[in-house]
Structures are given as C-alpha cells and as structure tokens.
Design a protein around this motif. Structure first.
Motif, PDB file in Angstrom:
ATOM      1  N   THR A  20       0.848  -1.215   0.015  1.00  0.00           N
ATOM      2  CA  THR A  20       0.004   0.095   0.255  1.00  0.00           C
ATOM      3  C   THR A  20       1.011   1.143  -0.023  1.00  0.00           C
ATOM      4  N   LEU A  21       1.943   1.142   0.816  1.00  0.00           N
ATOM      5  CA  LEU A  21       2.804   2.160   0.996  1.00  0.00           C
ATOM      6  C   LEU A  21       3.647   2.603  -0.449  1.00  0.00           C
ATOM      7  N   ASN A  38       2.443   1.758  -3.431  1.00  0.00           N
ATOM      8  CA  ASN A  38       1.369   2.317  -4.317  1.00  0.00           C
ATOM      9  C   ASN A  38       1.029   3.947  -4.268  1.00  0.00           C
ATOM     10  N   ILE A  39       1.305   4.223  -2.686  1.00  0.00           N
ATOM     11  CA  ILE A  39       0.897   5.759  -2.663  1.00  0.00           C
ATOM     12  C   ILE A  39       2.127   6.563  -2.767  1.00  0.00           C
ATOM     13  N   GLN A  40       3.113   6.331  -2.145  1.00  0.00           N
ATOM     14  CA  GLN A  40       4.290   7.011  -2.076  1.00  0.00           C
ATOM     15  C   GLN A  40       5.582   6.761  -2.816  1.00  0.00           C
TER      16      GLN A  40
END
Length: 141
Positions: A66-67, A69-71
């Motif tokens: 998730t991290l 994909n976001i950052q």
C-alpha cells in the motif's frame, strides 16, 4: 523381515530436521535447544495456526505494498531499513528485550495484546547463567 526390506524402508524415509545431530559430540544439545517434538514439526495442529504465525509478516507485506502504491518505491525500503535497525537493538543475551522501538515503528505500542500480559519475563524459564549465555552468544563456548 529381511535386511533387503529394511533397506528399502530406510531409503524411502524422510529425515526430520529436529532429530539431526547438532551438538559438538554428535548429539542434540537439549539444554540449549530444548526437547524436540516430531508431531509439532510435521503438521500444524489447526488450519489457522499457520496464518496466525505469519500474521505480522502478512500485515507488513500488505502495508508495504500500500505504501509503495501511494508514495513510491523509496518509502517501503526506508521503513524496512528502520525495522532492521530497530530489530538489532538488543539487551544482553540473558535479559529479554522489550523491542519498544520496533513496536513504535509498527504502531503497536498503544495496543495491549496476549504477549503483553502473559509473557512476563519474571516467570520465564529462559533465564540462565549470564556469563555462559554471553560467552555462547560471542562464540567463545
């Protein structure tokens, strides 16, 4: 049974890792590694046991993806380096470490779990002779 039948049975048998000689004299060191149980090494006792053992690992993988994909790619790599550095901080071998830095990084420092209440080091049987445990950790024994 003849010896030919016995050889074929031994050839087809699967060695169990816990029963292999590990000590300096060719026998398992039960004082340091504990007693082995073949039943526990072969099968998990419940279908959810494997999932519960890997719960923290699975949560970390999900958080890292998730991290990412976001950052971007740098964020999970930086967090993994911080986890590794926090895991290396330990007390002396005969004292149990609380891993407070790792709990803070994971965000689990504010939650009370099973291991917080029933994992009291004062009641633990891990405590041994301090000098021998430090020498063993340093490879002097």
């Amino acid at each position: 049974m003849n010896s030919r039948g016995l050889r074929s049975q031994l050839k087809d048998s699967v060695p169990v890792a816990g029963l292999c000689p590990q000590g300096a004299y060719g026998v398992q060191d039960s004082l340091r590694s504990g007693f082995t149980s073949v039943k526990n090494e072969l099968l998990p006792s419940h279908p959810l046991e494997l999932s519960e053992k890997n719960l923290q690992l699975n949560q970390d993988k999900m958080n890292f993806s998730t991290l990412r994909n976001i950052q971007g790619l740098h964020a999970p790599l930086k967090l993994q380096m911080e986890y590794r550095a926090a895991r290396q901080i330990q007390r002396l071998p005969f004292l149990r470490s609380s891993n407070l830095a790792l709990d803070t990084l994971r965000g689990s420092d504010e939650s009370i779990g099973f291991e917080d209440i029933l994992n009291d080091p004062a009641q633990s049987e891990v405590m041994g002779e301090p000098h021998m445990m430090v020498e063993y950790k340093l490879g002097l024994l």
